[in-house]
Design a protein around this motif. Structure first.
Motif, short mmCIF file in Angstrom:
data_model
loop_
_atom_site.label_atom_id
_atom_site.label_comp_id
_atom_site.label_asym_id
_atom_site.label_seq_id
_atom_site.Cartn_x
_atom_site.Cartn_y
_atom_site.Cartn_z
N SER A 564 -4.45 14.65 1.49
CA SER A 564 -6.09 14.63 0.49
C SER A 564 -6.97 14.82 0.98
O SER A 564 -7.09 14.64 2.12
CB SER A 564 -6.24 13.14 -0.52
OG SER A 564 -4.91 13.52 -1.63
N ILE A 642 -8.46 17.00 -7.75
CA ILE A 642 -7.90 16.27 -6.69
C ILE A 642 -7.90 17.91 -5.32
O ILE A 642 -7.76 19.26 -6.10
CB ILE A 642 -6.43 16.35 -6.09
CG1 ILE A 642 -5.67 15.57 -5.25
CG2 ILE A 642 -5.04 16.88 -7.27
CD1 ILE A 642 -4.41 14.68 -4.90
N LYS A 846 -0.27 13.54 -2.77
CA LYS A 846 -2.08 14.21 -3.56
C LYS A 846 -1.98 13.11 -4.95
O LYS A 846 -3.62 12.85 -5.16
CB LYS A 846 -2.12 15.34 -3.36
CG LYS A 846 -0.96 15.77 -4.45
CD LYS A 846 -1.42 17.49 -4.25
CE LYS A 846 0.18 18.50 -4.88
NZ LYS A 846 1.16 18.11 -3.93
N ASN A 850 -4.95 10.63 -6.90
CA ASN A 850 -6.39 10.91 -7.27
C ASN A 850 -5.93 10.24 -8.50
O ASN A 850 -7.14 10.15 -9.03
CB ASN A 850 -5.70 12.56 -7.64
CG ASN A 850 -6.29 13.04 -9.16
OD1 ASN A 850 -7.56 13.55 -8.81
ND2 ASN A 850 -5.92 12.96 -10.10
N ARG A 853 -8.36 7.16 -7.77
CA ARG A 853 -9.48 7.43 -7.26
C ARG A 853 -9.73 7.78 -9.08
O ARG A 853 -11.51 6.52 -9.55
CB ARG A 853 -9.71 9.02 -6.52
CG ARG A 853 -10.95 9.43 -6.70
CD ARG A 853 -11.12 10.83 -6.41
NE ARG A 853 -10.60 11.86 -6.67
CZ ARG A 853 -10.69 12.46 -7.31
NH1 ARG A 853 -12.83 12.29 -8.40
NH2 ARG A 853 -10.64 13.23 -8.22
N THR A 854 -8.81 7.96 -9.77
CA THR A 854 -9.74 8.10 -11.09
C THR A 854 -9.48 7.72 -12.25
O THR A 854 -9.98 7.29 -13.64
CB THR A 854 -8.82 10.02 -12.29
OG1 THR A 854 -7.77 9.38 -11.44
CG2 THR A 854 -9.26 10.95 -11.22
#
Length: 932
Positions: A564, A642, A846, A850, A853-854
């Motif tokens: 990433s 992403i 990845k 992601n 992160r979300t």
């Protein structure tokens, strides 16, 4: 070559395949063919005067003891040399057998054979375009040739002789116009194989046979006529759905097996789609392996569609599954209902042959490479047989040729009513058949990228089946990815610059040196592209240092990997790409200025303008790359989704590719797909992570307006599946200190579980790097000679590996990734499955990064349910049908030592119980299970 030519069909068994080494012949077989008949045979073992490797003995059955009293080659050389004189040498892979035999003759004091030689591999590739493999065993099976003892020279020679006779017959039956094309483009075939084609052409011209009635000749191509006019039959009497067992059995053909759970699935789907009181528009059904899922929805939906006059769209993950449904399942459905069921496969245009492009290419060019020439001739033969022109019908996996990509259809934009091929255009005919079809069979990727293809008025909205719906999400994510290969972009710009100013004496600058207004623009054009190249290299270096190096420094394999992109790098990436695009835009401005001068001037020669037109062609690719850059910059600025880097096998700056993905399949499904359909069935064998249904449902944003149901498979797992969980004091997953220790443990465990077991075995890993290392370790043991070991990433494509695995009786396949869920092994082709560890995604994945992160709570809400699904799908490799039987060994004690292990256990099919044992006991339990 002529009608009286004698052909010597030869097969050799040798101590090894290295022509440059000290390998020797251990057996030779010859079958002499004349006038389409085998007239004589010869075979003998040969003492190689050296040890026969164990792997060769396992392959051929020939050992040192057997050849001990056999003649040495020097004592046979004279006889062999004499009997082959005046013959045409024929072999299956003539570029091995012919030089190998000549080398042995020369070593024995004889000259090399100075005779013609013909190759049956390349001829088979041309004349049997639809065969999935071109090994001798593949072809003898396809043609029904008796071949009882593969890898025995006498049996192989006999089989090759029969194959050659079939090839001769197929060749002589080809139309003259097809043979003429083949003779013109076939010069690259091995040795004198091309002469056999030209000889056959001469014979055909002498006989001057009429063109067969089922063929047309259009613009120099012989093509099968399309005499089938599809119309939807008007049925005066509608059939009643067979609700009961008796009613179903009355309709079933004799060879269709009754399955109680399949009948329950049929009735449930019929009720959900036919009952007006069912209000939900979405039906989610988990239908486990072994219950006959495909017919389970085809039968009831045919009856529903008959009543409502709505079409049914079926979407599956792959084009292979599309073909299976239309070639296997739909004919069975037709037998059940006693009527022709019209079904058509819906694919993108590039899945079909473009007759226009193909015709143009073979007319303009006759100096094809060997691979491209074989593919071109294969298509010429295939055109005499195909009605659909679907490129999936032929085996186009051949070397590194890109010929197939040059003749793919480009879709609607290519259709031209003035073209001589318009009436036979395969893509157009496929689209025309849709209006008469009951079922439209597409794939997830096409559905996602072309949702409006199926858009109709509200009254005629079709039904939709998302089969193997668990794959839809990942395909939806990847289909929206934007990928930019920086190295390819740099290669394109460098190629154009080279043509402009760098090829001394031949560049555009020198071509127009007498016209300073043109060369001024050309120089500025080149400068802008060189500036872009500099920015590409700078960006690759920046990304490598900031995002890649931390991982590449700790990897010691040669596998590509994803990483990433740090959020702190996103703004700089967008700025760098914008500057690169500015350079490219400037380059195009200079190009257009120069192009105006050249287009409007009349002082330039034809040769000068031709050189300039070559630049125009090169810029088409650059224009496509500019569009990709613009799209990526737009997405980066929105800071949604992403972003990641794919690093090539060399793990260096020059192998960097960047990509962006918008990970919101729920929005895509609801806004672009669901609205086009009357009702949607989402069905699959492994949809839910045990009792956790939300992981699947959340991917489609199903909060309400959905009905969910799970079926049992009807398989007696307590009797048919043995599950061993190795929990050993000597090794625990929680105590791994380094990868070398772990890989050696896996080597020892796999050896212990499989040595002497002689069961078709699949070993699943979580990374290709580990596959590579463990394969290397196993090859050093006697298991490497005792069993055939195949490894993903080492032995060719997945399809090739699976085909070879299915041909064996006791081989071992080491795989990762798609082998967890995307590969089916028929019947008893898989008996033992070894899972090296629970299939958790890497923290560097990845999608994991992601989600983290979300969403947060990444392990509980994403990593764990995702691993449980993969675990279920892995076990599903073993038991595919109600009569399958097999065993699973898990080499990961976390199933019993960690709290989350219970969730994996709860996801197991009903009836499966685990045995928690050490490695020694696991082996004994396997032996006992397979004895039953």
């Amino acid at each position: 070559m002529n009608e009286e030519t004698k052909y010597a069909v030869v097969d050799l068994e040798t101590t090894g395949t290295d022509l440059q080494g000290e390998n020797r012949i251990i057996q030779i077989g010859v079958a002499f063919v004349q006038s389409g008949t085998v007239i004589k045979k010869y075979s003998t073992d040969v003492n190689p005067q050296m040890n026969i490797p164990a792997a060769i003995t396992k392959l051929t059955g020939i050992d040192n003891q057997r050849v001990f009293n056999a003649p040495i080659f020097e004592n046979l050389a004279g006889k062999i040399y004499s009997m082959l004189q005046g013959c045409v040498f024929v072999a299956h892979n003539v570029d091995f057998d012919f030089p190998f035999l000549n080398k042995e003759l020369e070593r024995s004091g004889y000259p090399a054979l100075d005779i013609s030689a013909v190759d049956t591999v390349s001829l088979s590739q041309i004349l049997f375009p639809g065969v999935r493999g071109y090994r001798l065993r593949d072809l003898t099976h396809y043609l029904g040739i008796e071949h009882d003892d593969p890898h025995s020279a006498d049996s192989d020679a006999d089989a090759t002789a029969e194959l050659f006779i079939n090839l001769q017959k197929k060749l002589i039956d080809l139309p003259i116009i097809t043979l003429e094309c083949m003779a013109r483009i076939g010069h690259g075939l091995p040795r004198q194989t091309h002469e056999l084609i030209t000889h056959t052409l001469e014979q055909a011209r002498l006989n001057s046979a009429d063109l067969p009635a089922d063929l047309d000749v259009i613009s120099g191509l012989a093509i099968k006529k399309d005499n089938i006019v599809k119309t939807k039959e008007m049925q005066e009497k509608r059939l009643k759905y067979p609700q009961s067992k008796a009613a179903k059995l009355k309709m079933y053909p004799d060879d269709l097996k009754w399955r109680k759970t399949q009948s329950m699935l049929m009735n449930y789907i019929y009720q959900q789609f036919n009952d007006p009181n069912v209000l939900s528009d979405n039906l989610v059904v988990e239908a486990p392996t072994g219950m006959g899922k495909t017919l389970g929805y085809l039968v009831p939906l045919w009856f529903v569609a008959q009543n409502t006059q709505n079409k049914v769209v079926i979407s599956v993950p792959t084009t292979i599954l599309q073909n299976q449904i239309i070639n296997q399942s739909v004919p069975v459905l037709s037998k059940i209902v006693g009527r022709k069921v019209n079904a058509v496969v819906i694919k993108g245009g590039n899945n079909y042959l473009s007759l226009t492009r193909f015709s143009k290419l073979i007319k303009q060019k006759d100096n094809f490479s060997r691979e491209s020439g074989i593919l071109a001739m294969k298509i010429l033969v295939w055109l005499l047989e195909t009605s659909r022109g679907d490129l999936d019908e032929i085996n186009s996996n051949l070397g590194f040729s890109n010929f197939i990509d040059q003749v793919r259809h480009t879709g609607d934009s290519e259709l031209d009513k003035k073209s001589p091929f318009y009436g036979h255009d395969f893509y157009r005919k496929n689209r025309a058949e849709e209006q008469y079809a009951d079922f439209l069979i597409t794939n997830h990727s096409y559905l996602i990228n072309n949702p409006d293809h199926f858009k109709t008025s509200d009254r005629h909205k079709p039904f939709l089946v998302l089969d193997e719906a668990q794959h839809f999400v990942e395909i939806a994510q990847s289909s929206q990815d934007i990928k930019l290969d920086l190295n390819a972009l740099m290669a394109t710009t460098h190629h154009v610059v080279s043509k402009l100013v760098m090829n001394h004496g031949e560049n555009i600058f020198n071509t127009f040196e007498m016209y300073p207004n043109v060369t001024f623009r050309v120089r500025r054009f080149a400068n802008m592209l060189e500036s872009c190249n500099s920015k590409i290299m700078k960006l690759q270096h920046q990304l490598f240092i900031s995002d890649v190096k931390r991982q590449s420094d700790v990897r010691n394999d040669n596998q590509p990997f994803d990483v990433s992109i740090n959020s702190s790098s996103i703004n700089n990436l967008a700025i760098s790409l914008t500057k690169m695009n500015d350079d490219l835009a400037g380059a195009f401005i200079e190009f257009e200025s120069a192009d105006d001068l050249l287009t409007n001037g009349n002082q330039f020669s034809k040769d000068q303008l031709q050189r300039w037109n070559e630049i125009k062609i090169s810029l088409q690719r650059l224009s496509e790359q500019m569009i990709t850059i613009n799209s990526m910059v737009t997405e980066l600025k929105q800071q949604d989704g992403i972003n990641w880097i794919t690093v090539g096998p060399n793990h260096d700056e020059g192998s960097i590719r960047i990509a962006h993905g918008t990970l919101n399949p729920a929005n895509l499904f609801q806004s672009k797909i669901q609205a086009n359909f009357k009702k949607v069935l989402l069905i699959g064998g492994s949809l839910f992570a045990g009792h956790n249904r939300n992981y699947f449902l959340d991917n489609f944003n199903f909060k309400d307006n959905v009905t969910v149901h799970s079926f049992n498979s009807g398989i007696n797992f307590s009797e048919q599946l043995d599950l061993e969980v190795v929990s050993d004091d000597q090794f625990s997953m929680d105590n791994i200190t380094n990868s070398t220790e772990y890989e050696n443990y896996l080597k020892d465990a796999i050896y212990h579980l499989t040595s002497g077991m002689n069961r078709q075995t699949l070993v699943l890993f979580n990374s290709l790097e580990t596959v590579e290392h463990v394969y290397s370790l196993l090859r050093k043991t006697d298991l490497g000679t005792e069993r055939r070991i195949l490894a993903q990433g080492i032995h060719g494509s997945n399809a090739k590996i699976v085909r070879e695995f299915n041909d064996e009786d006791d081989s071992i396949l080491l795989g990762a990734a798609s082998f967890w869920e995307g590969v089916d092994f028929p019947g008893d082709r898989l008996e033992l499955l070894i899972m090296t560890r629970l299939p958790f995604r890497s923290p560097d994945d990845k999608y994991v990064q992601n989600f983290n992160r979300t969403h947060g709570s990444t392990f509980r809400n994403f990593i764990l349910p995702d691993a449980i699904l993969r675990f279920k799908q892995g076990i599903g490799r073993v038991i595919r049908n109600s009569d399958d039987r097999g065993a699973v060994v898990l080499l990961d004690d976390r199933l019993v030592t960690r709290k989350y292990g219970k969730q994996f256990i709860n996801a197991l099919p009903q009836g499966v119980s685990k045995n928690e044992v050490n490695l020694k006991q696991a082996r004994q339990n396997l032996i006992d299970f397979f004895r039953q």
